[in-house]
Design a protein around this motif. Structure first.
Motif, PDB file in Angstrom:
ATOM      1  N   GLY A 132      34.542   0.351-135.253  1.00 33.37           N
ATOM      2  CA  GLY A 132      35.541   1.226-134.662  1.00 33.37           C
ATOM      3  C   GLY A 132      35.185   2.690-134.846  1.00 33.37           C
ATOM      4  N   ASP A 158      44.540   5.751-129.682  1.00 30.32           N
ATOM      5  CA  ASP A 158      44.178   4.344-129.813  1.00 30.32           C
ATOM      6  C   ASP A 158      43.898   3.729-128.447  1.00 30.32           C
ATOM      7  OD1 ASP A 158      43.838   1.942-131.396  1.00 30.32           O
ATOM      8  OD2 ASP A 158      45.731   1.260-130.549  1.00 30.32           O
ATOM      9  N   HIS A 159      44.704   4.063-127.449  1.00 29.52           N
ATOM     10  CA  HIS A 159      44.463   3.543-126.098  1.00 29.52           C
ATOM     11  C   HIS A 159      43.123   4.040-125.552  1.00 29.52           C
ATOM     12  CE1 HIS A 159      48.412   2.063-126.426  1.00 29.52           C
ATOM     13  NE2 HIS A 159      49.076   3.097-125.944  1.00 29.52           N
ATOM     14  N   SER A 162      35.598   1.277-125.243  1.00 35.01           N
ATOM     15  CA  SER A 162      34.835   0.475-126.190  1.00 35.01           C
ATOM     16  C   SER A 162      34.300  -0.810-125.564  1.00 35.01           C
ATOM     17  CB  SER A 162      35.706   0.092-127.397  1.00 35.01           C
ATOM     18  OG  SER A 162      36.106   1.215-128.129  1.00 35.01           O
ATOM     19  N   GLN A 189      40.403   1.918-127.158  1.00 37.38           N
ATOM     20  CA  GLN A 189      40.368   0.588-126.547  1.00 37.38           C
ATOM     21  C   GLN A 189      39.685   0.625-125.182  1.00 37.38           C
ATOM     22  OE1 GLN A 189      44.249  -1.457-126.571  1.00 37.38           O
ATOM     23  NE2 GLN A 189      44.867  -0.065-128.187  1.00 37.38           N
ATOM     24  N   LEU A 214      44.645  -2.019-119.615  1.00 35.92           N
ATOM     25  CA  LEU A 214      43.435  -1.206-119.672  1.00 35.92           C
ATOM     26  C   LEU A 214      42.665  -1.219-118.359  1.00 35.92           C
ATOM     27  CD1 LEU A 214      42.091  -1.967-123.261  1.00 35.92           C
ATOM     28  CD2 LEU A 214      43.435  -0.011-122.472  1.00 35.92           C
ATOM     29  N   SER A 236      38.077  -1.817-117.744  1.00 36.06           N
ATOM     30  CA  SER A 236      38.676  -0.577-118.218  1.00 36.06           C
ATOM     31  C   SER A 236      38.721   0.451-117.108  1.00 36.06           C
ATOM     32  CB  SER A 236      37.872  -0.013-119.390  1.00 36.06           C
ATOM     33  OG  SER A 236      38.295   1.302-119.704  1.00 36.06           O
TER      34      SER A 236
END
Length: 457
Positions: A350, A261-262, A268, A265, A390, A277
């Motif tokens: 997603g 999931d990280h 994206s 994130q 992030l 990021s």
């Protein structure tokens, strides 16, 4: 499963697919008449049954039905967006007019607009997502009782803090002014358990659930309950972990999914084009251990995140986002892709079925084998707070789990913090287990990281 607009639907929605198509066409036509240069609309409907029980008493029994329409219009590079839950002609007309007015007041954005036609999904794709469950309230209540019996079977010091049974279905129809017009539908079923274990001066909660498009693929209610009850009981007998140290850390499969999931994130949309990021500018570079690949396939039959197209109408692709350690792709909507000067990837909704894989994984690498590989260190089984930054990748999370010595679990721990940096954590993945777990769009086995900072209370 892309549906035939004329086909009859079991457990039908308020509108047939053909009716949704006609509503979408009328909205697009009205938007162009009101001065929009382009428009896109999505109509969606859903309905379902939910039963919630706690210690034999029904806390909620709900039958829900929802309808919604979301419209985006463009006047050149100006955008207006509105929505409605009322599909009546008068209300839809008002909604179209409101969207066009909003577009007249918004600032110009050179990157806004419909997805380029060459990327749009070309046609229907069978994904086997439609499996209605003939479940009434009495049947759902019986399943909830079975979940609670599974919790009780874990031991005398644990009780149910909730059992849930859900059966639902949804459909949608997406159309834009450039000729894209497709619909889809799916069923979603699930059962969940929350268990509370107690002893004098201490209590612990644990949770487990199972979801699928097909009811027959769900875990048994008793197994779901027993898993939650056992987890809560095992976490009761904890001992403090004194001091701070660097040591190997093993994330069990449910916690390993957070690492995926990280990644999503950090790879994206907005965080990339805003340079917020730690993965910005890293495309084509080594960001994971060389034995790690991360595969996306939105076309897996019955996959929990399978779809023929995304919210832009773009068809995704089976691909490697990470290829033997190298970052090979991002997760981009049409808008984000324009901002970055790249091609869209079909990820406006997603990721689609993303799996963490290792070329080192062997069939026998279950959690017990992975604990042996950990040898001495921390096994993480639940998070209680924290997360990554992030922009830098700095990582700190509080958690509970188990202290392991010599490949054997010694005792539970709680209130422990692990800290590091995601960039280092990704590169220092030593092993991935064969004990794969899927939750939503993400799949992973347990993940062993060579070294993290671990601090007790």
């Amino acid at each position: 499963m892309t549906f035939d607009q004329g086909a009859a639907m079991p457990n039908s929605f308020a509108h047939r697919p053909q009716q949704l198509a006609e509503l979408a066409d009328s909205v697009i036509t009205q938007a162009i008449r009101e001065g929009a240069s382009d428009a896109q609309v999505i109509f969606s409907e859903s309905n379902g049954l939910l039963i919630e029980m706690r210690q034999g008493r029904v806390r909620a029994r709900t039958r829900d039905a929802q309808s919604s329409m979301s419209l985006t219009v463009y006047r050149g590079h100006h955008q207006g967006t509105t929505s409605s839950t009322d599909f009546s002609p008068a209300r839809l007309r008002e909604t179209v007019q409101a969207a066009c007015r909003i577009a007249g007041y918004t600032g110009e954005d050179e990157f806004t607009g419909l997805a380029p036609e060459q990327y749009l999904c070309p046609g229907p794709r069978e994904l086997d997502l439609w499996h209605p469950w003939d479940l009434d309230e009495a049947g759902a209540l019986a399943l909830a009782h079975r979940i609670e019996s599974g919790i009780a079977s874990a031991g005398k010091d644990v009780a149910s803090d909730g059992a849930w049974v859900r059966s639902g279905q949804s459909c949608w129809y997406l159309m834009n002014s450039r000729g894209f017009a497709q619909g889809d539908r799916q069923t979603n079923h699930g059962m969940s358990a929350k268990a509370l274990a107690k002893k004098p001066g201490r209590s612990q909660l644990d949770f487990w659930h199972s979801h699928s498009h097909l009811a027959a693929s769900l875990m048994t209610p008793e197994a779901i309950g027993h898993r939650a009850g056992s987890g809560a009981l095992a976490a009761l007998d904890s001992a403090p972990l004194a001091g701070s140290r660097r040591c190997p850390v093993l994330f069990d499969p449910s916690c390993a999914l957070s690492l995926l999931d990280h990644l999503v994130q950090a790879a994206s949309g907005a965080v990339l084009y805003r340079q917020n990021s730690f993965l910005a500018g890293q495309l084509g570079r080594e960001v994971f251990s060389g034995h790690i690949s991360i595969e996306e396939d939105p076309f897996v039959p019955r996959g929990l995140a399978s779809r023929a197209f995304d919210g832009d109408g773009i068809g995704g692709a089976a691909r490697r986002v990470v290829d033997h350690g190298l970052l090979a792709g991002f997760f981009l909507s049409a808008y984000a892709a324009r901002r970055l000067g790249m091609a869209p990837t079909g990820n406006a909704w997603g990721p689609g079925n993303l799996a963490l894989c290792s070329s080192h994984t062997r069939d026998g690498d279950d959690l017990t084998a992975m604990v042996k590989k950990l040898h001495t260190g921390l096994l993480v089984t639940a998070f209680s707070g924290g997360g990554p930054r992030l922009i830098s990748g700095d990582y700190s999370r509080s958690l509970r789990g188990y202290w392991v010595e010599g490949g054997e679990i010694r005792h539970a721990v709680d209130g422990v913090t692990v800290a590091g940096n995601l960039a280092d954590m990704f590169r220092n993945i030593a092993a991935v287990g064969a004990d794969r777990l899927t939750r939503g769009a993400l799949t992973s086995g347990s993940v062993l990281i060579d070294s993290l900072q671990v601090a007790g209370r």
